[in-house]
Design a protein around this motif. Structure first.
Motif, short mmCIF file in Angstrom:
data_model
loop_
_atom_site.label_atom_id
_atom_site.label_comp_id
_atom_site.label_asym_id
_atom_site.label_seq_id
_atom_site.Cartn_x
_atom_site.Cartn_y
_atom_site.Cartn_z
N ASN A 169 21.85 -1.62 47.40
CA ASN A 169 23.05 -2.32 46.95
C ASN A 169 23.34 -1.96 45.49
N GLY A 170 24.52 -2.27 45.07
CA GLY A 170 24.86 -2.04 43.67
C GLY A 170 24.89 -3.33 42.88
N LYS A 171 24.55 -3.21 41.59
CA LYS A 171 24.88 -4.28 40.66
C LYS A 171 25.97 -3.72 39.76
N TYR A 172 26.90 -4.56 39.39
CA TYR A 172 28.11 -4.12 38.71
C TYR A 172 28.26 -4.86 37.39
N TYR A 173 28.75 -4.17 36.37
CA TYR A 173 29.00 -4.82 35.08
C TYR A 173 30.18 -4.16 34.39
N GLY A 174 30.79 -4.90 33.47
CA GLY A 174 31.93 -4.37 32.74
C GLY A 174 32.66 -5.48 32.01
N VAL A 175 33.86 -5.21 31.54
CA VAL A 175 34.65 -6.20 30.80
C VAL A 175 36.03 -6.31 31.43
N SER A 176 36.64 -7.50 31.27
CA SER A 176 37.99 -7.73 31.78
C SER A 176 38.57 -8.96 31.09
N ASN A 177 39.90 -9.01 31.00
CA ASN A 177 40.55 -10.20 30.46
C ASN A 177 40.97 -11.16 31.57
N ILE A 178 40.62 -10.85 32.80
CA ILE A 178 40.95 -11.71 33.95
C ILE A 178 40.08 -12.96 33.92
N ASP A 180 41.36 -15.72 36.15
CA ASP A 180 41.76 -16.35 37.42
C ASP A 180 40.79 -15.88 38.50
N THR A 181 39.97 -16.79 39.03
CA THR A 181 38.94 -16.41 40.00
C THR A 181 39.54 -15.87 41.31
N SER A 182 40.80 -16.21 41.60
CA SER A 182 41.41 -15.68 42.83
C SER A 182 41.62 -14.17 42.74
N ARG A 183 41.61 -13.64 41.52
CA ARG A 183 41.79 -12.20 41.32
C ARG A 183 40.44 -11.46 41.25
N ILE A 184 39.36 -12.23 41.30
CA ILE A 184 38.03 -11.61 41.33
C ILE A 184 37.68 -11.36 42.79
N ASP A 185 37.96 -10.14 43.23
CA ASP A 185 37.80 -9.78 44.64
C ASP A 185 37.09 -8.44 44.75
N THR A 186 37.13 -7.87 45.95
CA THR A 186 36.44 -6.59 46.18
C THR A 186 36.96 -5.50 45.25
N ALA A 187 38.26 -5.41 45.10
CA ALA A 187 38.84 -4.38 44.22
C ALA A 187 38.39 -4.59 42.78
N PHE A 188 38.32 -5.83 42.36
CA PHE A 188 37.90 -6.14 40.98
C PHE A 188 36.47 -5.65 40.75
N VAL A 189 35.56 -6.00 41.66
CA VAL A 189 34.15 -5.63 41.49
C VAL A 189 33.99 -4.11 41.55
N ARG A 190 34.69 -3.45 42.47
CA ARG A 190 34.58 -1.99 42.56
C ARG A 190 35.07 -1.31 41.28
N GLY A 191 35.91 -1.99 40.50
CA GLY A 191 36.41 -1.42 39.26
C GLY A 191 35.43 -1.49 38.12
N LEU A 192 34.31 -2.19 38.31
CA LEU A 192 33.27 -2.28 37.28
C LEU A 192 32.31 -1.10 37.41
N THR A 193 31.45 -0.93 36.42
CA THR A 193 30.43 0.12 36.47
C THR A 193 29.35 -0.27 37.46
N ARG A 194 28.95 0.66 38.33
CA ARG A 194 27.98 0.38 39.39
C ARG A 194 26.66 1.07 39.13
N ASN A 195 25.58 0.35 39.34
CA ASN A 195 24.23 0.92 39.39
C ASN A 195 23.61 0.56 40.73
N LEU A 196 23.07 1.56 41.46
CA LEU A 196 22.38 1.28 42.72
C LEU A 196 20.94 0.91 42.39
N VAL A 197 20.55 -0.31 42.76
CA VAL A 197 19.27 -0.87 42.32
C VAL A 197 18.65 -1.70 43.44
N SER A 198 17.38 -2.05 43.22
CA SER A 198 16.68 -2.91 44.18
C SER A 198 16.42 -4.31 43.62
N SER A 199 16.81 -4.56 42.35
CA SER A 199 16.62 -5.88 41.76
C SER A 199 17.68 -6.11 40.68
#
Length: 272
Positions: A169-178, A180-199
């Motif tokens: 799985n990936g863990k994701y991180y980044g910055v945003s001015n959003i 509104d939690t309704s806008r935090i969706d799959t597209a939002f998370v995919r737009g962050l930096t991804r690292n494939l990790v086990s923890s």
């Protein structure tokens, strides 16, 4: 022009029975019962051959185990050993499918048999001291799989080493001015930096400008993270949990965390 040299084999009694008048002067006689050579009535036995030196050929008598390679090279026996074994696939996102992979190896000597196994699948590959093999699987890989290289020498001694292809799985991180939690969706998370990790553990650097918050998203199965910013614990809150579908089509429950404050500037965030 001198006569051609001819070679004969026999035993001592047969040579003696020939008599000097019948012995071919151009013959070299090998006496199998005495392991000697006769030439013009001169006997050259093993006792007449000197021990080999660094500058002269002679008798060599190995005192321990030794190997003879296919080209006749003599070497002191060394047990089979796998120096390295690797694959070129490494880590893939969970949900993806891998039909084949290249494997590379390096051994301490040429094997008499070389196989790669994973579960019930076994592949016999070229018996080389080092090399690369492209292997197509019976069915595409979709989960973390360990492969074992088994090298066997002429004495049936074996050595093994493993390499693993990971699906994570990936863990994701980044910055945003959003906010509104309704806008935090799959597209939002995919737009962050991804690292494939086990923890969840690790650290990363971001720059959050004015109005921007730091976000962190991990599978719920990774547990509850503890955040450290500038060496101090805290500063993040969980803002949402939802079923996130990654770019490879795999869906898992994800927890989304956001920094308490915006505009933190250049920041190192550590997660434990």
């Amino acid at each position: 022009m001198s006569a051609d040299i001819r070679f004969y084999t026999g035993v001592q009694s047969e040579y003696d029975a020939l008599g000097s008048t019948k012995i071919d002067p151009n013959g070299i006689y090998f006496l199998s019962d005495t392991t000697s050579i006769m030439k013009n009535n001169i006997k050259y036995s093993c006792g007449d051959i000197k021990i080999a030196t660094g500058s002269a050929a002679g008798i060599i008598k190995p005192s321990g185990d030794f190997d003879i390679t296919s080209d006749g090279t003599l070497s002191i026996y060394k047990a089979m050993s796998v120096n390295s074994f690797s694959n070129n696939s490494g880590t893939l996102e969970i949900g993806s499918r891998l039909p084949s992979s290249n494997f590379s190896w390096n051994l301490n000597k040429q094997p008499s048999k070389l196989t790669i196994t994973a579960g019930s699948q076994s592949f016999e590959i070229n018996k080389t001291q080092s090399g690369t093999a492209a292997i197509t699987f019976a069915a595409p890989l979709t989960a973390t799989t360990a492969f074992t290289l088994t090298a066997t020498d002429a004495r049936k001694a074996t050595s093994t080493k493993q390499t693993t292809i990971y699906f994570l799985n990936g863990k994701y991180y980044g910055v945003s001015n959003i906010t509104d939690t309704s806008r935090i969706d799959t597209a939002f998370v995919r737009g962050l930096t991804r690292n494939l990790v086990s923890s969840r553990a690790g650290s990363w650097n971001v720059t959050a400008n004015a109005g921007q918050y730091i976000y962190f998203a991990i599978p719920a199965s990774f547990g509850t993270p503890v955040f450290y910013v500038g060496g101090f614990e805290g500063g993040f809150n969980k803002v949402k949990t939802f079923d996130f579908t990654n770019a490879s089509g795999y869906t898992a429950s994800y927890n989304i965390y956001r920094s308490t404050n915006a505009g933190l500037g250049a920041t190192t965030v550590e997660v434990k």
